[in-house]
Scaffold this active site. Structure first.
Site, mmCIF file in Angstrom:
data_model
loop_
_atom_site.group_PDB
_atom_site.id
_atom_site.type_symbol
_atom_site.label_atom_id
_atom_site.label_comp_id
_atom_site.label_asym_id
_atom_site.label_seq_id
_atom_site.Cartn_x
_atom_site.Cartn_y
_atom_site.Cartn_z
ATOM 1 N N ASP A 177 0.772 -1.235 0.000
ATOM 2 C CA ASP A 177 0.000 0.000 0.000
ATOM 3 C C ASP A 177 0.808 1.292 0.000
ATOM 4 O O ASP A 177 0.493 2.226 -0.703
ATOM 5 C CB ASP A 177 -0.925 0.027 1.223
ATOM 6 C CG ASP A 177 -1.860 -1.169 1.248
ATOM 7 O OD1 ASP A 177 -1.539 -2.181 0.602
ATOM 8 O OD2 ASP A 177 -2.903 -1.086 1.905
ATOM 9 N N GLU A 416 2.756 -7.463 11.939
ATOM 10 C CA GLU A 416 2.499 -7.306 10.509
ATOM 11 C C GLU A 416 3.805 -7.132 9.702
ATOM 12 O O GLU A 416 3.959 -7.657 8.622
ATOM 13 C CB GLU A 416 1.593 -6.086 10.328
ATOM 14 C CG GLU A 416 1.062 -5.881 8.938
ATOM 15 C CD GLU A 416 0.182 -4.631 8.849
ATOM 16 O OE1 GLU A 416 0.087 -3.888 9.863
ATOM 17 O OE2 GLU A 416 -0.410 -4.395 7.783
HETATM 18 C C1 GLC Z 1 -2.095 -3.810 4.454
HETATM 19 C C2 GLC Z 1 -1.114 -4.453 3.470
HETATM 20 C C3 GLC Z 1 -1.880 -5.364 2.526
HETATM 21 C C4 GLC Z 1 -2.721 -6.341 3.318
HETATM 22 C C5 GLC Z 1 -3.638 -5.626 4.345
HETATM 23 C C6 GLC Z 1 -4.348 -6.575 5.283
HETATM 24 O O1 GLC Z 1 -2.978 -2.961 3.807
HETATM 25 O O2 GLC Z 1 -0.376 -3.504 2.778
HETATM 26 O O3 GLC Z 1 -0.998 -6.050 1.682
HETATM 27 O O4 GLC Z 1 -3.501 -7.116 2.479
HETATM 28 O O5 GLC Z 1 -2.852 -4.779 5.133
HETATM 29 O O6 GLC Z 1 -3.436 -7.363 5.960
#
Ligand code: GLC
Length: 448
Positions: A177, A416
């Site tokens: 993102d 994460e």
């Molecule tokens: C963030 C990440 C994306 C992922 C989401 C949910 O937006 O960049 O890749 O799918 O989180 O984990």
């Protein structure tokens, strides 16, 4: 870090507890507080982990996602299965307004954009590790037409010049993102305040703002969603009417190429014709190799279709074509000279420091070990590159990535993303794919 049999059992137990905490009965949320719904490519990686110990959940995971597939074949990036008032999410269904599209499902609330197509790869993985292959074959047959419609959507709607390369139209579609990849494109958008609909961020409530995108980036994200909903999610209109974000992304196209290769294998399993999938995979592979390779930078780079120019940003994703066998051996060797250097923390021997692989070149001026996608290590990127490097015979580098997948949750917990220098965990806590891919790797070690 040494892993005793007891450590291994303890890690597996903790990883499973993460997935249990996030399992909602038919799918798994990425993280309860920060991401309380079903995310498309997360679910594929989560299914990869489940396939090692729970065939039922592995199958349910993607079944639940594809239940929300649109009639035009698109698989939405988020499915809002159940509204959780305790975890308000923005942008939610009221902002997306997918009912404006005739293709949106009436049974589910979803977003109107997509995420990387890693699902066929996950289904093949699930089949290969299934304790009950005959049941898994039924699952393959059930998912096959849906996966096929999904890939058809991408090639039909997102490849306007018939190049074999599809574009993404929002940074969120990339899965990366907040990557510096999007900076040149977002800067070029130069939005005026009146172009941005009123909104309130929710993503910085549970996570430190220093680990999240800047407000200016968020304005662009929201502007784009508004642009799509005003055009009723009609892909033709979005393209023709001047969407400012149209990027042929390396990671997205690589995963599509690999997914098509995997579709060919799935087709053979169920007695369908593999040839159309092989042909599309080969076309996409050649297009990535011809158009996205950057000889002087020694990696693949995205192409900005709106501005008609490459995006020469040294992101880790530029090496992922290894995962689909795209570069030839000589090119792979050139890539490794850069990937295996301190720039990505993947050097072997004396030079090694910290944890591979940094999501962005550590020597780039705007590198940050902490900010989302601008340096931190992501477990799913390591997993993709680990497999790619293994297939090219770079065992030492592949094994360094495998070790990082195991060590990072031990140092930084099931977070994460991670600081590539210290291993500290950031972003959402109790994060599903960090646990799922760790499980996959730990089981993989048993069978190697
Ligand atoms: C963030 C990440 C994306 C992922 C989401 C949910 O937006 O960049 O890749 O799918 O989180 O984990």
């Amino acid at each position: 870090m040494r892993l005793t049999p007891d450590d291994r059992l303890d890690l597996l137990r903790r990883a499973r507890a993460v997935l249990d905490a996030n399992w909602r009965g038919s799918f798994t949320v990425p993280a309860l507080r920060q991401y309380p719904y079903q995310w498309s490519w997360d679910s594929a990686f989560i299914a990869v982990g489940y396939s090692r110990f729970d065939q039922h959940r592995a199958e349910e995971e993607l079944r639940a996602l594809f239940a929300a597939q649109w009639s035009d074949g698109r698989v939405p990036h988020i499915v809002f299965h159940e509204a959780d008032p305790a975890a308000p999410y923005f942008p939610g269904p009221a902002f997306w307004q997918i009912e404006r599209s005739p293709h949106a499902p009436s049974s589910h609330h979803t977003t109107g954009i997509v995420q990387p197509p890693v699902h066929a790869t996950a289904v093949l993985h699930t089949y290969r590790h299934a304790p009950d292959p005959s049941r898994a074959l039924g699952y393959v047959a059930e998912l096959f037409p849906k996966l096929s419609a999904w890939h058809d959507f991408l090639y039909r709607e997102r490849d306007p010049h018939g190049e074999g390369l599809v574009y993404i139209c929002h940074p969120w579609e990339s899965g990366q993102d907040n990557s510096p990849l999007w900076d040149p494109v977002l800067t070029r958008m130069a939005l005026r305040p009146e172009q941005i609909p009123p909104y309130q961020r929710a993503d910085t409530r549970a996570v430190d703002p220093a680990e999240r995108p800047l407000d200016a980036d968020y304005d662009c994200y929201i502007f784009l969603v508004d642009f799509f909903r005003q055009r009723n999610y009609d892909e033709g209109r979005i393209y023709r009417e001047g969407c400012p974000f149209l990027v042929q992304d390396v990671l997205f196209n690589t995963l599509l190429c690999r997914a098509e290769q995997d579709m060919a294998e799935l087709a053979e399993l169920i007695g369908a014709d593999p040839e159309p999938f092989k042909a599309r995979a080969a076309r996409t592979a050649s297009a990535i190799d011809a158009k996205l390779w950057d000889e002087s930078r020694r990696l693949y780079v995205d192409y900005d279709l709106a501005a008609r120019m490459p995006v020469p940003v040294p992101a880790l994703a530029g090496f992922t074509p290894l995962f689909a066998g795209i570069p030839d051996a000589a090119r792979a060797e050139r890539m490794l000279a850069y990937l295996g250097s301190p720039a990505f923390g993947l050097s072997t021997g004396e030079e090694r420091s910290g944890f591979p692989a940094s999501s962005y070149d550590r020597f780039a001026p705007d590198y940050s070990p902490r900010r989302y996608w601008r340096g931190p290590v992501w477990i799913q990127m390591n997993w993709l590159l680990m497999h790619g490097l293994q297939a090219y015979g770079y065992d030492e580098h592949a094994s360094a990535l495998r070790s990082a997948i195991i060590d990072l949750p031990r140092v930084g917990d099931f977070r994460e993303y991670f600081n590539p220098e210290t291993g500290a965990g950031y972003g959402a806590e109790v994060f599903s794919w960090t646990a799922a891919l760790l499980i996959d790797v730990l089981y993989g070690e048993q069978t190697v």
